[in-house]
Design a protein around this motif. Structure first.
Motif, PDB file in Angstrom:
ATOM      1  N   LEU A 124     -18.494 -24.485   2.706  1.00  0.00           N
ATOM      2  CA  LEU A 124     -19.008 -25.613   1.932  1.00  0.00           C
ATOM      3  C   LEU A 124     -19.943 -25.047   0.878  1.00  0.00           C
ATOM      4  O   LEU A 124     -21.018 -24.534   1.197  1.00  0.00           O
ATOM      5  CB  LEU A 124     -19.722 -26.598   2.860  1.00  0.00           C
ATOM      6  N   GLN A 149     -10.959 -30.278   1.227  1.00  0.00           N
ATOM      7  CA  GLN A 149     -10.683 -28.940   1.744  1.00  0.00           C
ATOM      8  C   GLN A 149      -9.894 -29.096   3.041  1.00  0.00           C
ATOM      9  O   GLN A 149     -10.374 -29.707   3.988  1.00  0.00           O
ATOM     10  CB  GLN A 149     -12.017 -28.217   2.004  1.00  0.00           C
ATOM     11  N   HIS A 154     -21.232 -41.999   1.627  1.00  0.00           N
ATOM     12  CA  HIS A 154     -20.022 -41.312   1.226  1.00  0.00           C
ATOM     13  C   HIS A 154     -19.099 -42.201   0.419  1.00  0.00           C
ATOM     14  O   HIS A 154     -18.135 -41.727  -0.140  1.00  0.00           O
ATOM     15  CB  HIS A 154     -19.255 -40.815   2.462  1.00  0.00           C
ATOM     16  N   GLU A 164     -23.169 -31.416   8.013  1.00  0.00           N
ATOM     17  CA  GLU A 164     -24.197 -31.050   7.037  1.00  0.00           C
ATOM     18  C   GLU A 164     -24.044 -29.596   6.611  1.00  0.00           C
ATOM     19  O   GLU A 164     -23.880 -28.718   7.454  1.00  0.00           O
ATOM     20  CB  GLU A 164     -25.599 -31.234   7.636  1.00  0.00           C
ATOM     21  N   ASP A 205     -19.739 -36.644  10.455  1.00  0.00           N
ATOM     22  CA  ASP A 205     -20.512 -36.023   9.379  1.00  0.00           C
ATOM     23  C   ASP A 205     -20.784 -34.559   9.692  1.00  0.00           C
ATOM     24  O   ASP A 205     -21.008 -34.189  10.846  1.00  0.00           O
ATOM     25  CB  ASP A 205     -21.844 -36.746   9.173  1.00  0.00           C
ATOM     26  N   THR A 218     -24.141 -33.545   2.624  1.00  0.00           N
ATOM     27  CA  THR A 218     -23.394 -34.130   3.727  1.00  0.00           C
ATOM     28  C   THR A 218     -21.924 -34.227   3.356  1.00  0.00           C
ATOM     29  O   THR A 218     -21.586 -34.703   2.279  1.00  0.00           O
ATOM     30  CB  THR A 218     -23.937 -35.532   4.066  1.00  0.00           C
ATOM     31  N   TYR A 219     -21.077 -33.761   4.245  1.00  0.00           N
ATOM     32  CA  TYR A 219     -19.630 -33.809   4.077  1.00  0.00           C
ATOM     33  C   TYR A 219     -19.056 -34.638   5.215  1.00  0.00           C
ATOM     34  O   TYR A 219     -19.728 -34.899   6.205  1.00  0.00           O
ATOM     35  CB  TYR A 219     -19.035 -32.397   4.124  1.00  0.00           C
ATOM     36  N   ARG A 220     -17.802 -35.025   5.090  1.00  0.00           N
ATOM     37  CA  ARG A 220     -17.127 -35.790   6.129  1.00  0.00           C
ATOM     38  C   ARG A 220     -15.955 -34.968   6.642  1.00  0.00           C
ATOM     39  O   ARG A 220     -15.078 -34.575   5.880  1.00  0.00           O
ATOM     40  CB  ARG A 220     -16.641 -37.120   5.577  1.00  0.00           C
ATOM     41  N   VAL A 261     -12.056 -31.653   5.072  1.00  0.00           N
ATOM     42  CA  VAL A 261     -13.478 -31.812   4.797  1.00  0.00           C
ATOM     43  C   VAL A 261     -13.556 -32.494   3.441  1.00  0.00           C
ATOM     44  O   VAL A 261     -12.976 -32.022   2.460  1.00  0.00           O
ATOM     45  CB  VAL A 261     -14.222 -30.461   4.768  1.00  0.00           C
ATOM     46  N   LEU A 262     -14.254 -33.631   3.394  1.00  0.00           N
ATOM     47  CA  LEU A 262     -14.335 -34.428   2.179  1.00  0.00           C
ATOM     48  C   LEU A 262     -15.742 -34.445   1.620  1.00  0.00           C
ATOM     49  O   LEU A 262     -16.714 -34.468   2.373  1.00  0.00           O
ATOM     50  CB  LEU A 262     -13.895 -35.863   2.469  1.00  0.00           C
ATOM     51  N   THR A 263     -15.829 -34.483   0.305  1.00  0.00           N
ATOM     52  CA  THR A 263     -17.114 -34.634  -0.381  1.00  0.00           C
ATOM     53  C   THR A 263     -17.340 -36.118  -0.658  1.00  0.00           C
ATOM     54  O   THR A 263     -16.438 -36.933  -0.484  1.00  0.00           O
ATOM     55  CB  THR A 263     -17.107 -33.865  -1.716  1.00  0.00           C
ATOM     56  N   ASP A 264     -18.544 -36.443  -1.124  1.00  0.00           N
ATOM     57  CA  ASP A 264     -18.872 -37.831  -1.445  1.00  0.00           C
ATOM     58  C   ASP A 264     -17.883 -38.457  -2.416  1.00  0.00           C
ATOM     59  O   ASP A 264     -17.465 -39.589  -2.250  1.00  0.00           O
ATOM     60  CB  ASP A 264     -20.271 -37.928  -2.066  1.00  0.00           C
TER      61      ASP A 264
END
Length: 194
Positions: A140, A122, A54, A171, A169, A145-147, A113-116
């Motif tokens: 999503l 979000q 990430h 998915e 994490d 994979t998101y955080r 919710v975070l992207t790479d």
């Protein structure tokens, strides 16, 4: 009349700049070492989940614990492209869900919710249920994979009043939405009524 300005030679100016930079980096390194040692001494487990995929490094919320608190996702995946309820809990140092939170910036729990690439964070609007569990709608768009990052202030326990940030994490799986999984096959036809 003002005396002429005396300028230091280029080598002296560059040397001074390098010395200031070296002091700044040494101070930052020392502060980081002290903070890591302090977390370990307080019983927190230094992040074993830095999620290098990430690119989060050591930023808050990138580890799975903070001050003994953790984020628990009973289901670590959701279908991509569908708006679905996501259930999660904040687990306290004693291993039980935390149910008492102080308001922090107008909310008991802030969740992102975070992207790479961190390009499109979000913000979720979680609702607390009985027993300390939370539910929020999440969508999503793409598989991957998101955080999930949660920021909160516990109202009780050893870290009461101290802001905590934890992450886990999540998915997003490609495939049919959950509603499509229970449909009858296309070969079955409903009986016609006369």
């Amino acid at each position: 009349m003002t005396p002429p300005r005396r300028e230091l030679p280029l080598g002296a100016r560059l040397g001074g700049f390098a010395a200031v930079l070296a002091l700044a980096f040494a101070g930052a390194y020392g502060a980081g070492t002290v903070l890591e040692d302090g977390e370990a001494a307080a019983g927190a487990t230094p992040s074993s989940d830095p999620s290098p995929a990430h690119g989060h490094g050591g930023a808050p919320g990138t580890g799975s614990t903070s001050g003994g608190y953790a984020l628990s996702l009973p289901k670590g995946s959701v279908p991509a492209g569908a708006t679905v309820p996501l259930q999660f809990s904040v687990i306290g140092p004693d291993g039980t869900p935390v149910s008492a939170f102080e308001l922090h910036d107008g909310a008991a729990l802030r969740v992102l919710v975070l992207t790479d690439d961190l390009a499109d964070p979000q913000r979720l609007e979680p609702v607390q249920g009985a027993g300390g569990g939370w539910t929020a709608l999440v969508e999503l768009a793409d598989a991957g994979t998101y955080r999930l990052v949660a920021d909160f202030v516990p109202a009780e326990g050893p870290s009461a009043g101290a802001r905590q940030t934890v992450g886990a994490d999540l998915e997003a799986l490609a495939g049919p939405a959950p509603a499509a999984l229970g449909r009858a096959s296309t070969t079955e036809r409903p009986q016609e009524t006369p």
